[in-house]
Design a protein around this motif. Structure first.
Motif: not given
Length: 104
Positions: A18-21, A23
């Motif tokens: 996902d985007k958090e990973h 980032k």
């Protein structure tokens, strides 16, 4: 899926990332690069500092004294005179290096 242009566009697949990973990984690499640059700058500052260059000159002067001692045909009095000439330079630097951190 076929677009109107004739180019086949791939469908998006779920990779589990996902985007958090992403980032977090980018932030990690950015911080790692900053630390590497800071470390390289510190080494360069140390390597090209005035103290280090004077230290190298002092080592060179001492080495030249030992080389002069090994030259054939040099009289003992000449060797003593040469050391009398270079020893004040060496002791001055050693005194400076030892005493520069002390406030007095």
């Amino acid at each position: 899926m076929m677009a109107k242009t004739g180019i086949e566009v791939p469908t998006l697949q779920n990779t589990g990332i996902d985007k958090e990973h992403i980032k977090v990984q980018l932030d990690y690499h950015q911080e790692n690069n900053k630390l590497n640059i800071a470390l390289k700058e510190k080494w360069l500052e140390t390597l090209f500092s005035a103290n280090f260059l004077v230290f190298l000159v002092t080592i060179f002067v001492i080495a030249s004294g030992f080389v002069y001692m090994c030259v054939d045909g040099v009289m003992k009095t000449d060797i003593v005179e040469y050391w009398k000439l270079i020893l004040p330079v060496v002791t001055t630097y050693i005194g400076y290096a030892i005493g520069k951190g002390k406030v007095g």
